[in-house]
Design a protein around this motif. Structure first.
Motif, PDB file in Angstrom:
ATOM      1  N   LYS A   1      -8.120  -1.497  -8.597  1.00  0.00           N
ATOM      2  CA  LYS A   1      -7.008  -2.329  -9.063  1.00  0.00           C
ATOM      3  C   LYS A   1      -6.861  -3.605  -8.227  1.00  0.00           C
ATOM      4  N   PHE A   2      -6.997  -3.472  -6.903  1.00  0.00           N
ATOM      5  CA  PHE A   2      -6.827  -4.608  -6.004  1.00  0.00           C
ATOM      6  C   PHE A   2      -8.117  -5.398  -5.784  1.00  0.00           C
ATOM      7  N   GLY A   3      -9.245  -4.836  -6.220  1.00  0.00           N
ATOM      8  CA  GLY A   3     -10.521  -5.506  -6.027  1.00  0.00           C
ATOM      9  C   GLY A   3     -11.060  -5.390  -4.605  1.00  0.00           C
ATOM     10  N   PHE A   4     -10.699  -4.313  -3.909  1.00  0.00           N
ATOM     11  CA  PHE A   4     -11.175  -4.048  -2.551  1.00  0.00           C
ATOM     12  C   PHE A   4     -12.175  -2.903  -2.591  1.00  0.00           C
ATOM     13  N   THR A   5     -12.967  -2.794  -1.552  1.00  0.00           N
ATOM     14  CA  THR A   5     -13.859  -1.639  -1.453  1.00  0.00           C
ATOM     15  C   THR A   5     -13.038  -0.411  -1.050  1.00  0.00           C
ATOM     16  N   VAL A   6     -13.582   0.760  -1.323  1.00  0.00           N
ATOM     17  CA  VAL A   6     -12.929   2.011  -0.931  1.00  0.00           C
ATOM     18  C   VAL A   6     -12.816   2.062   0.595  1.00  0.00           C
TER      19      VAL A   6
ATOM     20  N   THR B   1      -4.203   6.684  -6.016  1.00  0.00           N
ATOM     21  CA  THR B   1      -5.143   7.105  -4.980  1.00  0.00           C
ATOM     22  C   THR B   1      -5.740   5.852  -4.337  1.00  0.00           C
ATOM     23  N   GLN B   2      -6.349   6.029  -3.186  1.00  0.00           N
ATOM     24  CA  GLN B   2      -7.022   4.901  -2.541  1.00  0.00           C
ATOM     25  C   GLN B   2      -8.137   4.379  -3.445  1.00  0.00           C
ATOM     26  N   PHE B   3      -8.842   5.284  -4.117  1.00  0.00           N
ATOM     27  CA  PHE B   3      -9.928   4.877  -5.006  1.00  0.00           C
ATOM     28  C   PHE B   3      -9.406   4.031  -6.166  1.00  0.00           C
TER      29      PHE B   3
ATOM     30  N   LEU C   1       0.826  -1.205   0.000  1.00  0.00           N
ATOM     31  CA  LEU C   1       0.000   0.000   0.000  1.00  0.00           C
ATOM     32  C   LEU C   1       0.861   1.256   0.000  1.00  0.00           C
ATOM     33  N   TYR C   2       1.893   1.289   0.825  1.00  0.00           N
ATOM     34  CA  TYR C   2       2.805   2.439   0.878  1.00  0.00           C
ATOM     35  C   TYR C   2       3.439   2.686  -0.497  1.00  0.00           C
TER      36      TYR C   2
END
Length: 108
Positions: free
Chosen positions: A74-79, A67-69, A57-58
């Protein structure tokens, strides 16, 4: 000792540096090296001890200028999950840097 807000401010400056890295590197010969590099070294060394997900993440947020969004897609995670991971990263850095400066004055 740095606060959580100081850590967040430092991370924004690190992100800015990496987003403009080429320009900073070109300026070294005529202006000199920016002191942000000292701070980056401290944070990069600290994050090497992070769990792999926080390390990734870093690198993805601050060095690769995502960005987190965009990473959530890209990672398939929720915001929301990306935000949770970011809070964990900030907390990890806060604890790691606080432990490293115990017994030292004005480390950074």
């Amino acid at each position: 000792m740095k606060t959580i807000e100081d850590i967040r401010k430092d991370l924004k400056n690190i992100k800015y540096y990496y987003s403009r890295k080429d320009k900073f590197e070109k300026a070294i010969s005529s202006v000199g090296e920016n002191k942000i590099l000292d701070l980056i070294k401290i944070y990069n060394e600290a994050v090497c001890y992070a769990p792999p997900r926080l390390y990734d993440l870093y690198v993805s947020l601050y060095m690769d200028n995502n960005t987190q969004f965009s990473l959530s897609e890209k990672f398939g995670f929720t915001v929301e999950y990306m935000s949770k991971l970011h809070r964990q990263l900030v907390a990890f850095l806060y604890k790691k840097l606080a432990n490293e400066c115990k017994g030292k004055e004005n480390v950074f």
